[in-house]
Design an enzyme around this catalytic site. Structure first.
Site, PDB file in Angstrom:
ATOM      1  N   CYS A 122       0.966  -1.672   0.626  1.00  0.00           N
ATOM      2  CA  CYS A 122       0.003  -0.068  -0.034  1.00  0.00           C
ATOM      3  C   CYS A 122       0.756   1.157  -0.094  1.00  0.00           C
ATOM      4  CB  CYS A 122      -1.042  -0.402   1.365  1.00  0.00           C
ATOM      5  SG  CYS A 122      -2.268   1.628   1.254  1.00  0.00           S
ATOM      6  N   CYS A 163      -6.123  -1.396   8.390  1.00  0.00           N
ATOM      7  CA  CYS A 163      -6.158   0.189   7.929  1.00  0.00           C
ATOM      8  C   CYS A 163      -6.017   0.351   9.745  1.00  0.00           C
ATOM      9  CB  CYS A 163      -6.726   0.661   7.216  1.00  0.00           C
ATOM     10  SG  CYS A 163      -5.749   2.618   7.084  1.00  0.00           S
ATOM     11  N   PHE A 191      -5.679  31.416   1.929  1.00  0.00           N
ATOM     12  CA  PHE A 191      -6.392  29.989   1.181  1.00  0.00           C
ATOM     13  C   PHE A 191      -7.370  29.633   2.769  1.00  0.00           C
ATOM     14  CE2 PHE A 191      -2.395  31.478  -1.010  1.00  0.00           C
ATOM     15  CZ  PHE A 191      -2.882  30.831  -2.046  1.00  0.00           C
ATOM     16  N   CYS A 241       2.018  22.136   3.542  1.00  0.00           N
ATOM     17  CA  CYS A 241       2.308  20.721   3.235  1.00  0.00           C
ATOM     18  C   CYS A 241       2.895  19.874   2.238  1.00  0.00           C
ATOM     19  CB  CYS A 241       0.748  20.182   3.043  1.00  0.00           C
ATOM     20  SG  CYS A 241       0.386  21.172   1.804  1.00  0.00           S
TER      21      CYS A 241
END
Length: 402
Positions: free
Chosen positions: A59, A137, A268, A360
């Site tokens: 994954c 998960c 933003f 980020c």
């Protein structure tokens, strides 16, 4: 018996999570402190731990599940500080790294496909378009993972062979908000099936996205999140921080930077992650190019009587000018991964004295930080935030003052 003289120490991580040996070799799956043996195998060191998920290694979501929490924090710190150091910028006060706990991811974008007659639902494989069918998960909030099995059953009669749909799940204060993209809801049996599914799973809202845009089929409850003490009704698939825990760390840092600023521009702004907390003590202008998000923020602020105005504006094509920004005591800027060089240049040219920069992407953050530093800002405190716990993805908050 191992000949230690022939082994090579793994000294550090590369940006994508591979180990880097003392001789410069990149070693997938290695952790600093491991020893690379002559036959290519690894002798695990004290920070190499057993991964907690059967999908680790296939994954693409968790590259660092085999890494101790101590080294995850070190990795996040280095991902932020190393590119700054290469640019000749050093924060005055690096703050401790915040790492979000497992099982707290409240928003996930997955795919569902049918291959060889089998419906698969999950994330893409590492570096490939192949889908990893999710059996577990440890990252997802349990309320989201609980839907995976029922969604497979729901979609099984409707997915043609080799077709794919997008599945976006968001955990809100009132239940899960589910958006299914590229799924036709154009027949009564299918609409009835989706409606029944929403009721059985107690979804807050179920929407479908097709050629005509997003259509809400079922609204059992208001899909809202509380931001800065104010409930905000989320548009379908609206952006929000991945975990409530990580969001709280980011908001705490931004609030600390803003201090007693009376006039704040939030650039933003989205649905108000930072604008609404700031509006508790300051007059805030919130600006964003996403129409549904900024409208949701305006409605929430109006209901709560907050000192907050909004503006729908594409800050990439039409950034707030230096003159417009000079009316404010401080600004918050939280752009997408591409950064916001045009808006940053206007901040640099303005008379504003305090900027809380949220990012980020360490690479574009450094580019934008260079503009601010060249204009006389100094980089004070810097908070790395690893809310994608086992991922190489890192976020940060930086304090710029002049």
């Amino acid at each position: 018996m191992t000949n230690a003289l022939q082994s090579v120490l793994i000294e550090r991580f590369a940006a994508r999570g591979d180990g880097v040996a003392a001789d410069g070799r990149f070693v997938p799956g290695a952790v600093p402190g491991d020893q690379l043996l002559p036959d290519g195998s690894l002798l695990h060191g004290p920070d190499h731990v057993e991964p907690g998920c059967r999908h680790f290694g296939t994954c693409g979501g968790c590259q660092l599940q085999h890494v101790s929490d101590r080294l995850i924090a070190d990795f996040a710190r280095d991902r932020v500080l190393a590119p700054l150091a290469r640019a000749g910028i050093e924060p005055e006060m690096p703050m401790p790294v915040h790492v979000s706990p497992e099982g707290t991811r409240r928003r996930a974008a997955m795919r569902a496909t049918r291959t060889d007659g089998e419906v698969r639902l999950g994330f893409n494989a590492e570096g490939a378009h192949r889908l990893v069918d999710m059996a577990e998960c440890p990252v997802l909030h349990p309320a989201l993972f609980t839907l995976v099995g029922p969604l497979r059953q729901l979609l099984a009669p409707w997915l043609p062979e080799r077709s794919a749909i997008g599945v976006t799940m968001t955990l809100t204060d009132n239940g899960v908000d589910l958006l299914l993209a590229n799924l036709q809801a154009n027949s009564l049996p299918r609409i009835e099936g989706l409606t029944r599914f929403a009721a059985e799973q107690r979804l807050a809202r179920l929407s479908v996205e097709g050629p005509m845009g997003v259509e809400t089929l079922v609204a059992n409850a208001t899909p809202s999140l509380t931001l800065g003490g104010v409930p905000v009704t989320l548009p379908p698939a609206a952006f929000l921080q991945a975990t409530a825990d990580g969001e709280a760390a980011l908001v705490s840092a931004v609030t600390s930077i803003l201090g007693d600023a009376r006039r704040v521009a939030d650039l933003f702004a989205g649905c108000g992650t930072f604008a609404l907390p700031a509006s508790c003590t300051a007059q805030v202008l919130a600006v964003d190019g996403a129409g549904p998000a900024i409208r949701a923020l305006a409605e929430a602020a109006g209901r709560a009587g907050r000192k907050l105005t909004t503006e729908h504006r594409d800050l990439f094509r039409k950034p707030l000018s230096a003159d417009e920004l000079s009316r404010f005591d401080a600004a918050v800027i939280d752009p997408p991964r591409a950064g916001a060089i045009a808006q940053t240049e206007q901040l640099a040219a303005s008379r504003i004295r305090t900027v809380a920069a949220v990012s980020c992407n360490p690479a574009t953050f450094v580019r934008d930080a260079e503009r601010l530093v060249a204009a006389g800002f100094r980089l004070g405190r810097l908070w790395p935030v690893a809310q994608f716990r086992w991922s190489t993805h890192v976020e940060l908050v930086a304090e710029f003052r002049r």
